[in-house]
Write a protein that holds these residues in place. Structure first.
Motif, mmCIF file in Angstrom:
data_model
loop_
_atom_site.group_PDB
_atom_site.id
_atom_site.type_symbol
_atom_site.label_atom_id
_atom_site.label_comp_id
_atom_site.label_asym_id
_atom_site.label_seq_id
_atom_site.Cartn_x
_atom_site.Cartn_y
_atom_site.Cartn_z
ATOM 1 N N LEU A 144 -31.569 -0.105 28.274
ATOM 2 C CA LEU A 144 -30.174 -0.517 28.295
ATOM 3 C C LEU A 144 -29.347 0.220 27.250
ATOM 4 O O LEU A 144 -28.163 0.481 27.459
ATOM 5 C CB LEU A 144 -30.064 -2.024 28.042
ATOM 6 C CG LEU A 144 -30.691 -2.916 29.105
ATOM 7 C CD1 LEU A 144 -31.932 -3.609 28.545
ATOM 8 C CD2 LEU A 144 -29.698 -3.943 29.596
ATOM 9 N N SER A 145 -29.970 0.561 26.122
ATOM 10 C CA SER A 145 -29.256 1.237 25.042
ATOM 11 C C SER A 145 -30.148 2.345 24.482
ATOM 12 O O SER A 145 -30.921 2.113 23.543
ATOM 13 C CB SER A 145 -28.876 0.242 23.935
ATOM 14 O OG SER A 145 -28.193 0.886 22.882
ATOM 15 N N PRO A 146 -30.063 3.562 25.042
ATOM 16 C CA PRO A 146 -30.979 4.634 24.627
ATOM 17 C C PRO A 146 -30.826 5.051 23.175
ATOM 18 O O PRO A 146 -31.750 5.607 22.589
ATOM 19 C CB PRO A 146 -30.622 5.785 25.578
ATOM 20 C CG PRO A 146 -29.263 5.473 26.099
ATOM 21 C CD PRO A 146 -29.164 3.986 26.130
ATOM 22 N N ASP A 147 -29.670 4.804 22.589
ATOM 23 C CA ASP A 147 -29.452 5.206 21.194
ATOM 24 C C ASP A 147 -29.890 4.155 20.189
ATOM 25 O O ASP A 147 -29.785 4.368 18.980
ATOM 26 C CB ASP A 147 -27.969 5.534 20.970
ATOM 27 C CG ASP A 147 -27.503 6.722 21.793
ATOM 28 O OD1 ASP A 147 -28.333 7.629 22.010
ATOM 29 O OD2 ASP A 147 -26.342 6.735 22.216
ATOM 30 N N THR A 148 -30.382 3.025 20.676
ATOM 31 C CA THR A 148 -30.828 1.947 19.789
ATOM 32 C C THR A 148 -32.344 1.874 19.784
ATOM 33 O O THR A 148 -32.957 1.490 20.779
ATOM 34 C CB THR A 148 -30.250 0.586 20.230
ATOM 35 O OG1 THR A 148 -28.831 0.662 20.269
ATOM 36 C CG2 THR A 148 -30.680 -0.509 19.278
ATOM 37 N N LEU A 149 -32.938 2.261 18.674
ATOM 38 C CA LEU A 149 -34.380 2.161 18.484
ATOM 39 C C LEU A 149 -34.658 1.295 17.265
ATOM 40 O O LEU A 149 -33.793 1.148 16.383
ATOM 41 C CB LEU A 149 -34.993 3.549 18.273
ATOM 42 C CG LEU A 149 -35.261 4.390 19.515
ATOM 43 C CD1 LEU A 149 -35.671 5.793 19.115
ATOM 44 C CD2 LEU A 149 -36.355 3.764 20.371
ATOM 45 N N PRO A 150 -35.829 0.692 17.179
ATOM 46 C CA PRO A 150 -36.152 -0.099 15.996
ATOM 47 C C PRO A 150 -36.090 0.741 14.726
ATOM 48 O O PRO A 150 -36.429 1.939 14.739
ATOM 49 C CB PRO A 150 -37.587 -0.579 16.265
ATOM 50 C CG PRO A 150 -37.779 -0.444 17.726
ATOM 51 C CD PRO A 150 -36.937 0.712 18.154
ATOM 52 N N ALA A 151 -35.649 0.144 13.654
ATOM 53 C CA ALA A 151 -35.667 0.834 12.364
ATOM 54 C C ALA A 151 -37.097 1.219 12.034
ATOM 55 O O ALA A 151 -38.022 0.412 12.199
ATOM 56 C CB ALA A 151 -35.097 -0.074 11.276
ATOM 57 N N GLU A 152 -37.287 2.450 11.583
ATOM 58 C CA GLU A 152 -38.637 2.912 11.278
ATOM 59 C C GLU A 152 -39.093 2.347 9.934
ATOM 60 O O GLU A 152 -38.272 2.051 9.051
ATOM 61 C CB GLU A 152 -38.679 4.433 11.295
ATOM 62 C CG GLU A 152 -38.401 4.988 12.685
ATOM 63 C CD GLU A 152 -38.566 6.497 12.759
ATOM 64 O OE1 GLU A 152 -38.650 7.151 11.696
ATOM 65 O OE2 GLU A 152 -38.609 7.022 13.887
ATOM 66 N N PRO A 153 -40.410 2.175 9.760
ATOM 67 C CA PRO A 153 -40.925 1.503 8.548
ATOM 68 C C PRO A 153 -40.458 2.141 7.243
ATOM 69 O O PRO A 153 -40.278 1.447 6.246
ATOM 70 C CB PRO A 153 -42.443 1.615 8.709
ATOM 71 C CG PRO A 153 -42.667 1.767 10.172
ATOM 72 C CD PRO A 153 -41.494 2.523 10.701
ATOM 73 N N GLY A 154 -40.253 3.459 7.247
ATOM 74 C CA GLY A 154 -39.850 4.125 6.019
ATOM 75 C C GLY A 154 -38.518 3.666 5.479
ATOM 76 O O GLY A 154 -38.233 3.828 4.286
ATOM 77 N N THR A 155 -37.675 3.084 6.366
ATOM 78 C CA THR A 155 -36.381 2.605 5.896
ATOM 79 C C THR A 155 -36.519 1.371 5.011
ATOM 80 O O THR A 155 -35.584 1.027 4.285
ATOM 81 C CB THR A 155 -35.463 2.274 7.077
ATOM 82 O OG1 THR A 155 -36.058 1.233 7.871
ATOM 83 C CG2 THR A 155 -35.263 3.495 7.962
ATOM 84 N N PHE A 156 -37.658 0.704 5.074
ATOM 85 C CA PHE A 156 -37.874 -0.491 4.263
ATOM 86 C C PHE A 156 -38.620 -0.192 2.958
ATOM 87 O O PHE A 156 -38.802 -1.092 2.132
ATOM 88 C CB PHE A 156 -38.671 -1.540 5.062
ATOM 89 C CG PHE A 156 -38.038 -1.937 6.358
ATOM 90 C CD1 PHE A 156 -36.830 -2.608 6.377
ATOM 91 C CD2 PHE A 156 -38.637 -1.632 7.576
ATOM 92 C CE1 PHE A 156 -36.237 -2.983 7.578
ATOM 93 C CE2 PHE A 156 -38.060 -1.991 8.773
ATOM 94 C CZ PHE A 156 -36.845 -2.677 8.781
ATOM 95 N N GLN A 157 -39.065 1.049 2.783
ATOM 96 C CA GLN A 157 -39.839 1.379 1.589
ATOM 97 C C GLN A 157 -38.929 1.621 0.391
ATOM 98 O O GLN A 157 -37.784 2.052 0.519
ATOM 99 C CB GLN A 157 -40.706 2.629 1.858
ATOM 100 C CG GLN A 157 -41.827 2.379 2.853
ATOM 101 C CD GLN A 157 -42.648 3.627 3.117
ATOM 102 O OE1 GLN A 157 -42.219 4.518 3.829
ATOM 103 N NE2 GLN A 157 -43.838 3.677 2.535
#
Length: 581
Positions: free
Chosen positions: A146-159
């Motif tokens: 439904l939204s090709p530009d929306t992917l889950p935040a990758e784990p590195g963004t939380f480090q």
């Protein structure tokens, strides 16, 4: 005109069909650059027939050939499978021109237009064309984005940021090492082997460096003040070292083509992003703008200086990344200086060989390349024998006595699969950095996972009713596959505000829409395949099972129900002229 092309494709398939065929399927795609691909044509025939089609044509994206196999769900009383699976060869049915025409005719704007075509021997066809709908990886279910530009935040963004922001590279030593390395190469090859490209003028270097997303590490800058790369010689472990202009070009966002392919399909096939190297040295990302490629291979991979390291890393460390590393980068050295130091040491130690005049250097194995996956079953699962702090993936199978207590606090445990472990207590997993969990058990109690801080994707397989309420407190949970689970109250899904991906069977989707409406925020959805159903009449042995669901018609209706007025699904039906035999 689209129907004209589809009709021509149906006629071409029918002309190449084996005797006794009843039905044929084509699963294909077409891209905006003229690229197209498909798995071949699958023919379904009467009785025991096992005929295969073949495909051909330039540009086909080939997969490993699939042999004709017996389907245990569709074969009974000694009957062979009805399905004769396609095989790839260099002659046969060529559809690439038609696929390219369809991409142009429908006005597709993406590089992946899905084309599904079903052809019946009695002269009918039906087709689905969509840029949002495509087959699941298993080939039977469907994925709708439904939204090709929306992917889950990758784990590195939380480090966290690294504790030490000082680079470890030494500009003066790096310059000395490149000279020593070139001299050692001349010595072992017995000749003058390299005339380095001269450094660019200072003003040009400053202008190019000013266009980069961040400052280069001082040791690499010092090398560029001496030489402008290696002119394609592959000095750095067979990686040609870029000139500064090429480096700047590869650092631009629009030119980082290797990271453009991570879409929902790729993400669901490989959802776990890791990094290989010292603990938390490199961020767990598929790409980062401050990973600056400075050398390459011929296969689409790169050496890069990492200017956005993980909590345990240092700026300027060298990593390997690119086309074959979209599931995470690999740590190479703590700096360009250290990488050159290893090259010089290897030559001086004789760790090299010369093949056809080419110098191949053995830089040695890294100590962190130990196995990071563990599979245990039966008695070995009682204590999770073999579990160590570096294990990232754990699979436990057929273990009624499994005890997860030894996994409590495991620092790197990211993925756990539990299959047939009745009564397993999941509580210890709450104290791990677990992100992906796959549970196949008679009874599943999600209570111990309530409030899990890192859980991101969950798959449940059980015939007993499961209470999903504990998941409402898992704030990072973005993906659920409940297609093989019985759910106590499916309306709870409406309370999962961060849910981006959901996979259900058709009846589950209908129940969800009736009780809780359409979940807000979904970026991708899955329609799972249904179990095969046996026909009531025992005497129709050659046609003992219903056609597999979901069919194209079912998938098209589901996608339209799911996306409403924004749905991107074109459904076509028609007739074609049957060839004379």
């Amino acid at each position: 005109m689209v129907d004209d092309v589809l009709r021509a494709m149906a006629e071409k398939i029918a002309a190449g069909a084996p005797e006794g065929w009843r039905r044929a399927e084509l699963h294909a795609f077409a891209g905006d650059d003229g690229w197209s691909g498909y798995r071949g044509v699958t023919f379904e025939s009467d009785g025991r027939s096992r005929r295969r089609s073949s495909v051909s044509g330039e540009g086909s994206r080939r997969r490993s050939p699939r042999s004709v196999q017996q389907d245990p769900e569709s074969a009974g009383d000694g009957q062979a499978s009805e399905h004769a699976l396609s095989d790839a060869s260099d002659d046969g049915i060529n559809m690439h021109q038609e696929l390219r025409e369809l991409h142009e005719l429908v006005g597709a704007t993406s590089d992946h237009l899905t084309i599904e075509l079903v052809v019946e021997a009695k002269g009918r066809y039906e087709a689905v064309l969509s840029e949002a709908l495509e087959r699941d990886d298993d080939g039977y279910g469907f994925l709708y984005v439904l939204s090709p530009d929306t992917l889950p935040a990758e784990p590195g963004t939380f480090q966290r940021e690294p504790g030490d922001l000082r680079p470890t590279g030494d500009p003066r030593e790096a310059v000395e090492l490149i000279g020593a390395y070139l001299r050692e190469r001349d010595r072992v090859l017995g000749r003058d082997t390299y005339a380095p490209p001269p450094a660019l003028p200072s003003a040009q270097r400053s202008w190019l460096e000013g266009r980069l997303p961040c400052r280069l590490p001082d040791d690499l800058r010092a090398l560029y003040a001496l030489v402008d790369g290696d002119g394609g010689q592959g000095l750095l472990d067979q990686h040609p070292w870029f000139g500064l202009e090429t480096l700047e070009n590869h650092s631009r966002p629009e030119n980082r083509w290797w990271s453009a392919g991570r879409r929902w399909r790729h993400h669901l096939m490989s959802p776990l992003i890791t990094s290989v190297g010292p603990p938390q040295a490199v961020r767990r990302l598929s790409d980062h703008p401050r990973w600056i490629p400075f050398a390459t291979t011929t296969l689409g991979d790169f050496l890069a200086v990492d200017m956005a390291p993980g909590p345990g890393g240092r700026p300027g460390q060298v990593i390997r990344m690119g086309l074959h590393y979209d599931d995470g980068p690999v740590y190479v050295a703590d700096s360009v200086t250290a990488l050159l130091r290893r090259h010089v040491a290897a030559l001086r130690a004789g760790a090299f060989r010369v093949e056809e005049g080419e110098l191949l250097i053995d830089l040695g194995e890294q100590p962190y390349e130990e196995s990071r996956s563990l599979r245990v079953a039966g008695a070995d699962a009682r204590s999770l024998r073999g579990l160590h702090p570096g294990i990232e993936r754990l699979s436990v199978t057929n273990a009624p006595w499994v005890d997860f207590a030894s996994a409590r606090g495991a620092p790197a445990l990211l993925q756990v699969t539990v299959d047939n472990c009745p009564g397993a207590d999941l509580a210890p997993l709450r104290d791990t950095p677990l992100e992906l969990l796959d549970l196949a058990m008679d009874g599943i109690d999600l209570g111990p996972l309530a409030g899990h801080t890192t859980l991101r994707m969950l798959r449940l397989r059980t015939e007993r009713s499961v209470d999903l309420t504990p998941l409402t407190s898992c704030q990072r949970l973005y993906g659920l596959d409940l297609s093989q689970a019985a759910i106590a109250d499916i309306s709870v899904l409406g309370e999962l505000k961060n849910l981006l991906y959901l996979r259900l069977r058709r009846v589950q989707w209908e129940e969800l829409w009736e009780r809780a409406g359409h979940p807000a925020g979904l970026a991708a959805a899955g329609l799972a395949d249904e179990p095969r159903r046996e026909r009531a009449w025992w005497w129709s042995a050659d046609r003992a099972y219903h056609a597999r669901e979901p069919s194209l018609r079912t998938a098209a209706k589901w996608a339209n129900d799911l996306a409403g007025q924004t749905a991107d699904v074109r459904f076509h039906t028609g007739r074609f002229t049957r060839p004379r035999r």
